[in-house]
Design an enzyme around this catalytic site. Structure first.
Site: not given
Ligand code: B3K
Ligand code: ZN
Length: 852
Positions: A294-295, A259
């Protein structure tokens, strides 16, 4: 070749230009989307050229302050010179979302437009300063046909919308929070929408929306519940509130990772949104809760305070994984969640840390940033935050978080800034601790203990050894070492955290009548390896009596691993295999312990995987290991057959994830040992009303190589052929089969109507899972496993380099294998290296492996 060169942290320079606002006008067409980007630029270094990043763009026009402006196109960059101190830059580009199979930038997933910009995908949408330390406010206008695209979404708040000629329409979004371009998102499509709301602690009302593919609304509820739980938890534990009026989640089927935390508009892999009991397992439900959390938690740790440069990725990822682990532990079982996190480190991160891609949690050089979204940056990064939490305690840690936000809200900062906030708020010296950010590799603690009966003194001598990966001149780390001492009959005598800081250190404890039983590095208080000569009776005492449930699990892993390695060595010496009866007795006691959480018992009685075992040693005789592990499993199951069956029967019909976990662990053990009646598997398969049980039955039939396995696989396929996420489970089972036909079966399945090489979930299920989770077939002596993976890597190299580079991992971790296997693995890597259009992603991993 210049684009294959590494970038170095030490070369960081602050940008010469900043951007205060960006107005983006996106006019959507499948093969020719028009993007007009108008940005307000400022510079205090007038005279320097402006170099904007761009990739795969068709440039239409460039204007400065409304007038056409001269430019130069370089590989991957657009160069402008002689610019004033303040100016407005308008760039028009054309892009091809439908032709974009890399799933970075703007692409189409099943007829909907969506974006993925982290790490460096925004440059595939327009020319821009595509770096996280350039923060701007965004106003985005999206235009598309009304038919097929009723929802036009972007970050922030909706401020305008309207109809246009030609059956098109538009929406305008405004995001008041300055952000780097990697947090930009755009979605256009037709979805089912689940709506709810949340009132924050300060009384603000937030609209919550989850968008899913048509017909899936009933599978969106768990994600919504998880979102509300996350919002509530972040207020309660961290005092952090959400800041916009709307929070949107869109689930798409084509997605490279789990995500993405785009501001106010998360885009998710359907795997981490869609669930109902018929189609998702208990583990899937747990995974959704943790990824939604997490997000959401990124809104503060990542979005409000972001990274100065990509070397600092762990600033947001290590911290946010720590936060999501704490969330899962506060709302579920702390012990089971901790065990899962420890397994990721020991089974995957240790392998990365000793392999060709070893890097510190803050890497010092990178060729392709997407290769650094790793278990080191994420999961070891989270362990580093957890160690600070252990050293400071909850209260001071929270004071550190408050100070971090007070100092850095709205900024792009470094890992050092984070540690400084923790240090300043707590008064605790973290100078030596900072080495965790610099030194790669896993330290080993060699421990020798001693008891002096006359004085009643117990001592621990701890020597700290750093691996070659830590680099030349590596220094001893600051390691919080949790220790519990128990009496021989299992009473807890003391618990404490020792500060291990020197290469050699000795700790003494007095007042004992007899030698205490030590529970070392309890709860895995630091991501290090232990070398200590545990005795069987000590491990059995710990398994029964350690106050920490995690330590009880760990003792069991040690006990069973020792038994397997003893037999591995016996095979090498041409001796007969044996299993100490006390091991089975200890497992029996766990099975019969009515006080124990069944989900924890399930973990305690599970046998470490082959991959986990390999991580415990420096080199392995692979065939002996497979043989020895199977022997121990069969012996244990034979010894415990009655208890396993009666525990199974006792738990049938109890509708809880914990009961199902233990019931299905018993089933798995019986099946793998060939001791499970087929009728039992069949009836569970037929009677189950949930995916957890039907999948466990099917997996049991497959693992036990039962006659009914193919029939059940066929029935499962017939029922779920139109449900992609369930077919993924079916692909995983097929790729995990132990018989020699597996490679040819996988080739045939890649033509299955439910399979597509363009869809990362399918690729991970059939090809990725084969390489990562079927070591017996992947490491076949005839090399067919390596060849199979290589065949698909060659196809994926052009289609989706990011996914290719992710699933290559087991092929580059060859160091522990025999010369013949290593030779075959390297031959495959060499074949990849000669590909005419090898992607940067694969190039970096393959060339590092071959350079070893
Ligand atoms: N920040 C994104 C991951 C992005 C990956 C790019 N290749 C998801 C996360 O860690 O929440
Ligand atoms: Zn992350």
């Amino acid at each position: 070749m210049s684009e294959l060169q590494a970038k170095h942290l030490k070369d960081y320079l602050a940008p010469a230009f900043t951007i205060s606002t960006l107005a983006l006008d996106v006019n959507l067409f499948p093969n020719a989307t028009r993007v007009i980007a108008t940005s307000e630029f400022n510079t205090e270094r007038q005279g320097e050229p402006l170099l904007l990043d761009g990739d795969g763009l068709k440039l239409i026009s460039v204007k400065v302050d409304g007038k056409p402006y001269a430019y130069e196109l370089l590989p991957g960059q657009l160069k402008l010179v002689n610019l004033p101190a303040h100016f407005s830059l308008e760039i028009e580009t054309e892009i091809d979302p439908l032709g974009n199979t890399s799933l970075e930038g703007l692409y189409m997933s099943d007829g909907a437009y969506c974006t993925q910009c982290e790490a460096e995908g925004f440059r595939r949408i327009t020319y821009f300063l595509d770096r996280p330390d350039v923060l701007a406010t965004y106003r985005v206008r999206v235009e598309a046909p009304k038919a097929g695209f009723p929802y036009l979404l972007s970050n922030g708040n909706k401020v305008d919308s309207g109809e246009l000629p030609g059956e098109r329409h538009f929406v305008v979004w405004d995001d008041p929070f300055p952000k780097p371009c990697y947090l930009f998102a755009l979605v256009a499509g037709d979805f089912d929408l689940l709506e709810d709301s949340f009132t924050t602690a300060s009384g603000r009302n937030v609209a919550l929306q989850v968008f899913v593919d048509k017909g899936n609304l009933h599978k969106a509820h768990h994600a919504m519940v998880s979102l509300k739980k996350s919002m509530e938890w972040d207020e309660r534990r961290f005092g952090l509130e959400y800041d916009l009026d709307i929070y949107m989640i869109v689930a798409v089927d084509f997605f490279n990772m789990g995500a993405m935390e785009n501001k106010g508009l998360n885009i998710f892999n359907t795997k981490y949104v869609l669930a109902d009991v018929e189609t998702a397992t208990d583990d899937d439900f747990h995974g959704i809760e943790s990824v939604v959390g997490h997000e959401y938690f990124h809104n503060w740790t990542g979005n409000r305070v972001t990274c100065r440069d990509w070397f600092q990725l762990s600033l947001k990822e290590g911290l946010t994984v720590f936060r999501d682990q704490e969330f899962s532990s506060d709302v579920g079982s702390r012990a089971v969640n901790r065990i899962q996190a420890i397994e990721v480190i020991k089974n995957q991160q240790f392998a990365e840390d000793s392999g060709p891609m070893a890097h510190p949690i803050r890497p010092q050089s990178v060729i392709e940033m997407n290769n650094f979204y790793t278990v080191t940056v994420y999961n070891k990064g989270a362990e580093v935050i957890r160690m600070m939490h252990t050293l400071l305690g909850e209260e001071k840690f929270q004071a550190g978080m408050k100070l971090y936000f007070a100092r850095h809200d709205g900024q792009a900062v470094t890992c050092d800034d984070f540690v400084a906030a923790m240090e300043d708020a707590s008064g605790i010296d973290l100078s030596q601790f900072r080495l965790w950010y610099n030194q790669a590799g896993t330290p080993t603690l060699k421990i020798v203990d001693d008891f002096d009966a006359d004085s009643g003194r117990y001592s621990l001598s701890i020597s700290q050894q750093l691996p070659a990966q830590a680099g030349e001149g590596a220094k001893p780390m600051h390691i919080p070492f949790a220790l519990e001492l128990l009496s021989a009959d299992g009473k807890s005598l003391s618990s404490q955290v020792l500060d291990v800081k020197l290469a050699e250190q000795r700790f003494e404890f007095t007042g004992f009548d007899a030698k205490p039983v030590a529970s070392l590095l309890q709860d895995f208080s630091a991501p290090v390896k232990l070398e200590y000569d545990f005795g069987t009776s000590q491990l059995i005492t710990l398994m029964r009596h350690a106050s920490s449930e995690v330590a009880r699990w760990e003792a069991s892993v040690n006990l069973i691993s020792r038994a397997i390695w003893a037999n591995h060595d016996a095979l090498g010496a041409g001796e007969a295999m044996v299993l100490d009866g006390r091991v089975a007795d200890a497992f029996r006691a766990t099975l019969l312990d009515e006080e124990l959480d069944p989900a924890l018992a399930a973990r305690i009685i599970s046998i470490p995987s082959i991959n986990a075992l390999i991580e415990q040693v420096a080199s392995v005789s692979f065939d002996h290991l497979v043989h020895a592990r199977h022997y121990v499993l069969e012996e244990l199951a034979a010894n415990l057959e009655d208890e396993l069956l009666s525990k199974y029967r006792e738990l049938v019909g109890i509708d809880s994830p914990e009961a199902r976990a233990l019931k299905n662990a018993c089933l798995a053990m019986l099946c793998r040992a060939g001791l499970c009646p087929e009728a039992l598997v069949q009836s569970q398969f037929e009677q189950s009303l949930n995916m957890t049980d039907s999948l466990a039955a099917l997996a049991g039939a497959v693992a036990g190589e039962m006659d009914i396995a193919d029939e059940l696989l066929g029935r499962f396929e017939a029922r779920w052929k139109d449900t992609p996420l369930v077919m993924d489970k079916w692909f995983v089972l097929q790729s995990g089969r132990q018989d020699n036909d597996t490679p040819s079966r996988i080739r045939a399945l890649s033509h299955h109507p439910a399979f597509s090489l363009q869809n990362p979930n399918r690729v991970r299920s059939l090809i990725g899972a084969f390489a990562a989770a079927n070591p017996v077939q992947f490491h076949r002596a005839d090399g067919e496993g390596y060849k199979l993976l290589t065949e698909y890597l060659i196809k994926l190299n052009g289609l989706n380099p990011q996914v290719a580079a992710r699933i290559v991992t087991p092929l580059i971790q060859f160091a522990k294998f025999d010369a013949k296997r290593q030779g075959m693995m390297k031959a495959c890597l060499n074949e990849l290296l000669t590909l005419p259009e090898l992607s940067r992603d694969l190039f970096e991993k393959v060339s590092k492996a071959l350079a070893q």
